[in-house]
Enzyme design. Structure first.
Site: not given
Length: 229
Positions: A12-13, A16-17, A38, A42, A55, A117
């Site tokens: 995560t972080e 990706k987006t 997507k 959350s 995102d 995604e």
């Protein structure tokens, strides 16, 4: 020829987006129609229009086809926690069977270039024993891996690529997103990734002051995807 890919990250972080929006923008610059989904998000904000995820909005902004927010992001949750936990708190069962029709509706629009995604890394839990990776398998999409380049990224990237391929999917390409420009031996790490990953590199994205889709697109190339088909 219509192309569709599932985009995931090494963690995560890892941007990706940011990379997904850049890839969609690059496709638009190449005069390709674009669409994105997507399915689970959350960390959404409450708005007058309902829950909205930053995102998902970024992806929607790079879709040339007319799509509504709920088509791009059918399952949105407010808490910024793991999606399966957020869904459980909202009494929503996140299963592949529920996600699949929504994503297929986007893909069936027939855009020249479509992205689906994921959330976080490859093995993100859904309900029961299912994972978000099972959705990618059910869709049968080739995968683009966003590698967040920082200490430990080689291990994360190689394990992710190995697992993707063990799940029976093709790794179509990867992107080096330099999340930590102070990474020790940066060039050597990138060379090792290029040597060890079987798929072509679609680009190297430096730490940008303002990571707009246009700026990111300038660091990417879709051409290796054509040669990997």
């Amino acid at each position: 020829m219509s192309q569709a890919y599932f985009i995931t990250g090494t963690d995560t972080e890892v941007g990706k987006t940011t990379i997904a929006a850049g890839l969609l923008h690059a496709a638009r610059l190449a005069s390709l129609s674009t669409a994105a989904a997507k399915p689970v998000a959350s960390g959404c904000e409450v708005t007058v229009d309902g829950l909205r995820n930053g995102d998902a909005l970024a992806l929607l902004g790079e879709c040339s086809l007319a799509l509504g927010y709920d088509e791009v992001n059918p399952f949105a949750f407010e808490p910024a926690i793991a999606p399966h936990l957020a869904a459980r708190e909202a009494s929503v069962e996140l299963s592949v069977a529920r996600l699949l029709p929504a994503v297929r509706r986007v893909l069936d629009k027939g855009a020249d270039f479509s992205l689906v995604e994921g959330a976080g890394g490859w093995r993100v839990p859904l309900a029961g024993r299912e994972n978000l990776s099972d959705l990618a398998v059910a869709l049968g999409l080739p995968v683009i891996l966003v590698v967040g380049v920082r200490l430990g990224c080689i291990n994360h990237a190689l394990l992710s690529a190995e697992t993707i391929e063990c799940d029976g999917l093709r790794l179509a390409g990867w992107v080096a997103n330099i999340v930590d420009p102070q990474t020790s031996r940066l060039e050597e790490n990138l060379a090792t990734l290029a040597e060890r990953l079987s798929a072509p590199c679609l680009g190297r994205v430096p730490r940008l002051a303002v990571a707009t889709p246009a700026a990111v697109a300038g660091c990417l190339s879709l051409r290796p995807l054509e040669t990997s088909l």
